[in-house]
Scaffold this active site. Structure first.
Site, short mmCIF file in Angstrom:
data_model
loop_
_atom_site.label_atom_id
_atom_site.label_comp_id
_atom_site.label_asym_id
_atom_site.label_seq_id
_atom_site.Cartn_x
_atom_site.Cartn_y
_atom_site.Cartn_z
N GLY A 42 -1.99 4.52 4.01
CA GLY A 42 -0.68 5.07 3.27
C GLY A 42 0.71 4.69 4.03
O GLY A 42 1.84 5.25 3.85
N ASN A 56 2.50 1.98 3.71
CA ASN A 56 3.29 1.41 2.91
C ASN A 56 3.79 2.29 1.91
O ASN A 56 5.24 2.32 1.51
CB ASN A 56 2.54 0.24 2.06
CG ASN A 56 2.59 -1.26 2.89
OD1 ASN A 56 3.65 -1.84 2.96
ND2 ASN A 56 1.78 -1.59 3.57
N HIS A 88 0.17 -7.87 -0.25
CA HIS A 88 -0.94 -8.61 0.30
C HIS A 88 -0.56 -9.18 1.79
O HIS A 88 0.53 -9.81 2.26
CB HIS A 88 -1.46 -9.80 -0.28
CG HIS A 88 -2.71 -10.59 0.64
ND1 HIS A 88 -3.99 -9.65 0.54
CD2 HIS A 88 -2.69 -11.45 1.12
CE1 HIS A 88 -4.50 -10.64 1.14
NE2 HIS A 88 -3.93 -11.55 1.55
N GLN A 101 7.34 -5.59 10.45
CA GLN A 101 8.51 -6.75 10.02
C GLN A 101 8.50 -7.27 8.63
O GLN A 101 9.59 -7.82 8.30
CB GLN A 101 8.40 -7.89 11.13
CG GLN A 101 8.73 -7.52 12.51
CD GLN A 101 8.46 -8.64 13.59
OE1 GLN A 101 8.44 -9.76 12.86
NE2 GLN A 101 8.57 -8.20 14.78
C1 GAR Z 1 -1.80 -3.40 4.33
O1 GAR Z 1 -1.54 -4.00 5.37
C2 GAR Z 1 -1.68 -4.08 2.91
O2 GAR Z 1 -0.92 -5.07 2.99
C3 GAR Z 1 -3.27 -4.27 3.14
O3 GAR Z 1 -4.00 -2.96 3.27
C4 GAR Z 1 -3.08 -2.29 4.25
C5 GAR Z 1 -2.77 -0.86 3.87
O4 GAR Z 1 -2.13 -0.15 4.94
N1 GAR Z 1 -3.80 -4.69 1.45
C6 GAR Z 1 -4.49 -5.57 1.47
O5 GAR Z 1 -5.31 -6.22 2.31
C7 GAR Z 1 -4.76 -5.85 -0.27
N2 GAR Z 1 -5.85 -7.09 -0.11
P1 GAR Z 1 -1.52 1.23 4.47
O6 GAR Z 1 -2.62 2.24 3.73
O7 GAR Z 1 -1.06 1.63 5.87
O8 GAR Z 1 -0.28 0.91 3.42
#
Ligand code: GAR
Length: 207
Positions: A12, A14, A110, A179
């Site tokens: 989480g 993001n 993505h 970034q």
């Molecule tokens: C992030 O890097 C996101 O871009 C990726 O999963 C991660 C989640 O991290 N999503 C994908 O690969 C979708 N195809 P987070 O839970 O720390 O935000």
């Protein structure tokens, strides 16, 4: 106020970037109305709790079959009456009924510059492993609207990130998050919340 529902599966970070941007005023006209995770142990649920945001788990493991899960997921999503759904590392295939119900109202982050390293099988660390295996010098992240395909919807924002000597998939993943992802995902929400995005002929126009 744009009512945003965030859907997550893991750490989480993001989601945290969105919460912070709403709290510090970088993202305006926006309220996070809820967080849904498919994974009970997702740290993202704790992040939501800490900020007083309604959070719940809807896991396919608790249902007899996919159809039953899909029905419940859409029911729970609808209960928040969101204006925008944000897939922030949500690693579950979105039911077709939900895609239709939220067309042009659901975005995904993505971790690559689409159309590179995307589609079925490209998620999380796998994307960065593939980029390093190919030897590309520039990677990045993309925010796009969600359609019936995998990572095929209209592109809203992209940001490039350089690959450096000695990068491992983990190091590169972190740099792409810092970034690119944590910047363009909140920025995309702000643009939508302020009426600056239009989808025309399968492409976005930003005012
Ligand atoms: C992030 O890097 C996101 O871009 C990726 O999963 C991660 C989640 O991290 N999503 C994908 O690969 C979708 N195809 P987070 O839970 O720390 O935000």
């Amino acid at each position: 106020m744009l009512k945003v529902l965030v859907m997550v599966s893991g750490g989480g970070t993001n989601l945290q970037a969105i919460i912070d941007s709403v709290e510090n005023g970088t993202v305006t006209n926006t309220k996070i109305v809820g967080v849904i995770s498919n994974n009970q142990n997702a740290y993202a649920l704790k992040r939501a709790d800490k900020h007083g945001i309604a959070a719940e788990c809807v896991s396919p493991k608790n249902f007899e079959n996919r159809a039953a899960f899909n029905e419940k997921l859409l029911e729970r999503v609808n209960s928040y009456e969101p204006d925008l759904i944000v897939l922030a590392g949500f690693l579950v295939v979105i039911p077709p009924e939900m895609i239709a119900a939220y067309r042009n109202r659901m975005i995904n982050i993505h971790p690559s510059l689409i159309p590179a390293f995307c589609g079925t099988g490209y998620y999380g660390l796998k994307v960065h492993e593939a980029a390093l295996a190919r030897g590309v010098k520039v990677v990045g992240a993309t925010v796009h609207f969600v359609d019936e395909g995998t990572d095929t919807g209209p592109i809203l924002l992209q940001k490039a990130v350089e690959v450096e000597n000695g990068d491992t998939p983990e190091i590169l993943q972190r740099r792409v998050m810092e970034q690119a992802e944590w910047k363009i995902l909140p920025q995309a929400i702000d643009l939508i919340a302020n009426g600056r995005v239009e989808v025309k002929d399968g492409k976005t126009v930003i005012q």
